[in-house]
Design a protein around this motif. Structure first.
Motif, PDB file in Angstrom:
ATOM      1  N   LEU A 125      -4.707 -13.141  -5.085  1.00 51.51           N
ATOM      2  CA  LEU A 125      -3.350 -12.836  -4.643  1.00 51.51           C
ATOM      3  C   LEU A 125      -3.339 -12.491  -3.168  1.00 51.51           C
ATOM      4  O   LEU A 125      -4.206 -11.752  -2.681  1.00 51.51           O
ATOM      5  N   LEU A 126      -2.333 -13.005  -2.465  1.00 51.95           N
ATOM      6  CA  LEU A 126      -2.086 -12.677  -1.057  1.00 51.95           C
ATOM      7  C   LEU A 126      -0.629 -12.273  -0.905  1.00 51.95           C
ATOM      8  O   LEU A 126       0.256 -12.862  -1.538  1.00 51.95           O
ATOM      9  N   ALA A 127      -0.365 -11.269  -0.076  1.00 50.28           N
ATOM     10  CA  ALA A 127       1.008 -10.921   0.287  1.00 50.28           C
ATOM     11  C   ALA A 127       1.308 -11.497   1.665  1.00 50.28           C
ATOM     12  O   ALA A 127       0.568 -11.245   2.618  1.00 50.28           O
ATOM     13  N   LEU A 128       2.382 -12.280   1.761  1.00 52.99           N
ATOM     14  CA  LEU A 128       2.843 -12.809   3.048  1.00 52.99           C
ATOM     15  C   LEU A 128       4.017 -11.952   3.496  1.00 52.99           C
ATOM     16  O   LEU A 128       5.062 -11.934   2.839  1.00 52.99           O
ATOM     17  N   ARG A 129       3.854 -11.217   4.587  1.00 51.61           N
ATOM     18  CA  ARG A 129       4.888 -10.316   5.081  1.00 51.61           C
ATOM     19  C   ARG A 129       5.106 -10.554   6.566  1.00 51.61           C
ATOM     20  O   ARG A 129       4.189 -10.378   7.372  1.00 51.61           O
TER      21      ARG A 129
ATOM     22  N   GLY B 232      -4.937  -2.731  -1.994  1.00 54.24           N
ATOM     23  CA  GLY B 232      -5.984  -3.714  -2.231  1.00 54.24           C
ATOM     24  C   GLY B 232      -5.561  -5.158  -2.074  1.00 54.24           C
ATOM     25  O   GLY B 232      -6.411  -6.062  -2.133  1.00 54.24           O
ATOM     26  N   VAL B 233      -4.257  -5.418  -1.877  1.00 54.02           N
ATOM     27  CA  VAL B 233      -3.780  -6.794  -1.725  1.00 54.02           C
ATOM     28  C   VAL B 233      -3.856  -7.184  -0.252  1.00 54.02           C
ATOM     29  O   VAL B 233      -3.280  -6.511   0.600  1.00 54.02           O
ATOM     30  N   PRO B 234      -4.566  -8.273   0.087  1.00 50.40           N
ATOM     31  CA  PRO B 234      -4.626  -8.702   1.490  1.00 50.40           C
ATOM     32  C   PRO B 234      -3.264  -9.180   1.966  1.00 50.40           C
ATOM     33  O   PRO B 234      -2.449  -9.659   1.176  1.00 50.40           O
TER      34      PRO B 234
END
Length: 254
Positions: free
Chosen positions: A98-102, A231-233
């Motif tokens: 999982l990756l967070a795009l912000r 913990g999410v990149p």
């Protein structure tokens, strides 16, 4: 098996990411974008599209398994906190990276009169000391936080019409960004706005209101973002998200 990437969100960055993935992933790969369905006429991204919720973290984990998803990218709005925590739990359950795009948040510059707030309720509590004619750009959800401010007038701008409790004296402006600086200047003058309320959404599409407020000397109440799950990149751009995918799930392609 075909590579399958699930992108959560209908933000500008999510659409750009979906387009980049469709262009760069190898032939036969699947790119699915999932939209919450809260906007009546959403701008659709390239690739496959599904609309609606998953039924919580458990439902999303089941969907990831059933559709053989190889990577999950959370590109939802910075304030869509619930789905981000559901995504983190679902990805851990289904063993999917999982990756967070912000998009980066806004940063005040010289001349800004910013007042930070930790929530919509906190923003509402600040308003009586700052002005009486409020330009409210926090979206149609959460207006109940401002409903008790009967002595104030609100101009509320959103893509869709609001429902639920609202301020008694409120004018609704239905519009979708990007917005121009000249348009924002005119709006503030025309409606005699003396205080702006916004979420720290970041991005260029709605940033001109901040410049217009600074030029007019108008105070701005800025609601801070909820945290990304621990913990999410995090990637700040679609290009960084594509690079993360290539490193995490190696594939052949341009």
């Amino acid at each position: 098996m075909r590579l399958h990437v699930l992108v959560l969100g209908g933000t500008t960055e999510a659409r750009r990411l979906a387009g980049a993935l469709v262009d760069t992933l190898p032939a036969g790969a699947r790119v699915t974008s999932s939209l919450a369905g809260r906007v009546a006429r959403p701008a659709l991204p390239p690739g496959e599209v599904r609309i609606g919720g998953f039924g919580g973290a458990g439902g999303l984990a089941e969907w990831l398994r059933a559709h053989r998803v190889d990577a999950l990218i959370d590109a939802t709005h910075p304030f869509a906190g619930t789905i981000s925590f559901n995504a983190a739990e679902a990805a851990a359950t289904a063993h999917v990276p999982l990756l967070a795009l912000r998009r980066p948040g806004w940063v005040p510059v010289e001349g800004d009169r910013w007042h930070p707030a930790g929530s919509l309720s906190a923003a509402a509590a600040l308003l009586p000391a700052l002005g009486t004619r409020v330009f409210l750009t926090t979206g149609r959800m959460g207006l109940a936080a401002f409903a008790g401010l009967d002595g104030m007038w609100f101009l509320m701008r959103s893509v869709d019409a609001p429902d639920g409790p609202c301020p008694a004296r409120m004018e609704v402006l239905l519009d979708r960004g990007p917005f121009s600086l000249e348009g924002e200047r005119d709006l503030l003058r025309r409606h005699r706005v003396d205080v702006l309320v916004t979420k720290d959404s970041g991005g260029a599409a709605t940033a001109p209101k901040l410049t217009a407020a600074r030029e007019a000397g108008i105070p701005v109440v800025v609601v801070g973002r909820p945290p990304v799950p621990e913990g999410v990149p995090v990637a700040g751009t679609p290009e960084q998200a594509v690079a993360w995918l290539r490193e995490t799930v190696p594939y052949e392609g341009p």
